[in-house]
Scaffold this motif. Sequence first.
Motif, PDB file in Angstrom:
ATOM      1  N   HIS A 140       6.547   3.656  -8.328  1.00  0.00           N
ATOM      2  CA  HIS A 140       6.177   4.016  -6.997  1.00  0.00           C
ATOM      3  C   HIS A 140       6.352   5.638  -7.650  1.00  0.00           C
ATOM      4  CE1 HIS A 140       6.485   1.907  -3.566  1.00  0.00           C
ATOM      5  NE2 HIS A 140       7.827   1.644  -3.467  1.00  0.00           N
ATOM      6  N   ALA A 183       7.208   4.032  -0.230  1.00  0.00           N
ATOM      7  CA  ALA A 183       6.482   4.900  -0.856  1.00  0.00           C
ATOM      8  C   ALA A 183       7.179   5.875  -0.748  1.00  0.00           C
ATOM      9  CB  ALA A 183       4.874   4.544  -1.145  1.00  0.00           C
ATOM     10  N   GLU A 231       0.769  -1.068  -0.121  1.00  0.00           N
ATOM     11  CA  GLU A 231       0.441  -0.247   0.044  1.00  0.00           C
ATOM     12  C   GLU A 231       0.795   0.947  -0.220  1.00  0.00           C
ATOM     13  OE1 GLU A 231      -3.035  -1.212   3.446  1.00  0.00           O
ATOM     14  OE2 GLU A 231      -4.658  -1.871   1.899  1.00  0.00           O
ATOM     15  N   ALA A 232       0.301   2.525   1.126  1.00  0.00           N
ATOM     16  CA  ALA A 232       1.404   3.823   0.766  1.00  0.00           C
ATOM     17  C   ALA A 232       2.871   3.648   0.974  1.00  0.00           C
ATOM     18  CB  ALA A 232       0.370   4.637   1.340  1.00  0.00           C
ATOM     19  N   SER A 267       5.728  10.361  -0.675  1.00  0.00           N
ATOM     20  CA  SER A 267       4.834  11.079   0.326  1.00  0.00           C
ATOM     21  C   SER A 267       3.569  11.775  -0.572  1.00  0.00           C
ATOM     22  CB  SER A 267       4.915  11.617   1.219  1.00  0.00           C
ATOM     23  OG  SER A 267       4.253  12.826   1.216  1.00  0.00           O
ATOM     24  N   VAL A 268       2.487  11.585  -0.380  1.00  0.00           N
ATOM     25  CA  VAL A 268       1.822  11.674  -1.521  1.00  0.00           C
ATOM     26  C   VAL A 268       0.387  12.454  -1.430  1.00  0.00           C
ATOM     27  CG1 VAL A 268       0.109  10.978  -3.436  1.00  0.00           C
ATOM     28  CG2 VAL A 268       2.339   9.703  -3.363  1.00  0.00           C
ATOM     29  N   ALA A 316       2.048   7.380  -8.214  1.00  0.00           N
ATOM     30  CA  ALA A 316       2.214   9.331  -7.611  1.00  0.00           C
ATOM     31  C   ALA A 316       1.683   9.645  -8.320  1.00  0.00           C
ATOM     32  CB  ALA A 316       3.895   9.057  -7.538  1.00  0.00           C
ATOM     33  N   PRO A 345      -6.815   6.822  -5.448  1.00  0.00           N
ATOM     34  CA  PRO A 345      -6.759   5.687  -6.012  1.00  0.00           C
ATOM     35  C   PRO A 345      -6.362   5.033  -6.695  1.00  0.00           C
ATOM     36  CG  PRO A 345      -8.129   5.281  -4.093  1.00  0.00           C
ATOM     37  CD  PRO A 345      -8.627   6.706  -4.930  1.00  0.00           C
ATOM     38  N   LEU A 359      -2.379   8.888  -8.423  1.00  0.00           N
ATOM     39  CA  LEU A 359      -2.767   8.263  -7.078  1.00  0.00           C
ATOM     40  C   LEU A 359      -3.122  10.433  -6.867  1.00  0.00           C
ATOM     41  CD1 LEU A 359      -0.593   6.689  -4.389  1.00  0.00           C
ATOM     42  CD2 LEU A 359      -3.244   7.181  -4.982  1.00  0.00           C
ATOM     43  N   VAL A 375      -3.149  12.246  -1.950  1.00  0.00           N
ATOM     44  CA  VAL A 375      -4.264  11.511  -2.672  1.00  0.00           C
ATOM     45  C   VAL A 375      -5.109  12.692  -3.046  1.00  0.00           C
ATOM     46  CG1 VAL A 375      -4.704   9.801  -2.371  1.00  0.00           C
ATOM     47  CG2 VAL A 375      -2.709   9.151  -1.664  1.00  0.00           C
TER      48      VAL A 375
END
Length: 341
Positions: free
Chosen positions: A291, A254, A231-232, A256-257, A295, A262, A298, A259
Amino acid sequence: MLSAVCVGETMAMLTPVNAVPLHLATELHFGIGGAESNVAMGLAAMGLDTHWVSRVGRDGFGTRILDELRDHYVGVSGVEVDPVRPTGLYVKVPAQDSASDGGSSVLYYRQGSAASAMGRDTLSNPDVSSLLENAALIHLSGITAALSPECLSLLEAILSAPRNGRTISFDVNWRSALWAGQDRSVLQRLANLADVVLVGKDEAEHAFGTTDEAELRRMMPDPDVLVIKNEAISAIALTRSSADLGGTREEVPALSVAVVEPVGAGDSFAAGYLSGMLFGLGQKESLRRGHVAAACTLTVHGDRGPLPDAAQLAAILDSSDDAWAAIHVEDGQFSKRSVTP
């Protein structure tokens, strides 16, 4: 140019505008949705000569699907148009309209669809056989296996064929509605025939009964690489042990996003990772590429987000671990976040 072929069903997708309850909707947004075609569009954006193999109905839904894939530079010469069976359809039900758990849900209208009639006969199509024979990568998913006995037979034939230099990837893509009442051990058998397996940690429990890395690798010992998407948090690549080389474990956190939605991120990750592998990158760089692609998706509405330009992508992939950890993605933009000591 390296060639990739993705095999699977894509459906027309209807979504109530402004997320109103389905029974009150007066307008439905018309789009398309399919895991394998999402990966195909992602691979094409990564610079691969990419093709999609499937079947659609001779209807407006099928025409829309073919047009959108062509617009994203995905070849459709391996797609058969069925004069009788319809293109599959699914409807997204907004969260407030879902009776299950308060979350959004999906209504499928795909039984008897054109794509569900794919089978071993599909391989006798000269266009399909030529595409598969010349592909560097063939991408499959567990969704197709659940559509019909004929579709399962097609995947078995592709996975059992001599590789002749090709790589076959298999994304588990667990869909509970499709596997209800079916033998889930099929997924383990198919995955173990592939060269690269991708599975989300959240779906591994449903598909294989465990989320333990060592147990998953024991259940699927033959693929060269097992990629577990956590997941994240991170993504983990477990390479296969051989007589003269021990298996390795590579974990990449991962990004930092911020979101937005998804949907499609897992398919974008697959496209990023697999393209890195085809371009000869190591596991760490390929996971990072996955990733980055995830991203980008997302942070937008829809199934795909635009990638950074080549120079920025190269800089991101080559960054130090500390610099990687400091990256924040918002509105499709990659920036360095401030870290408080």
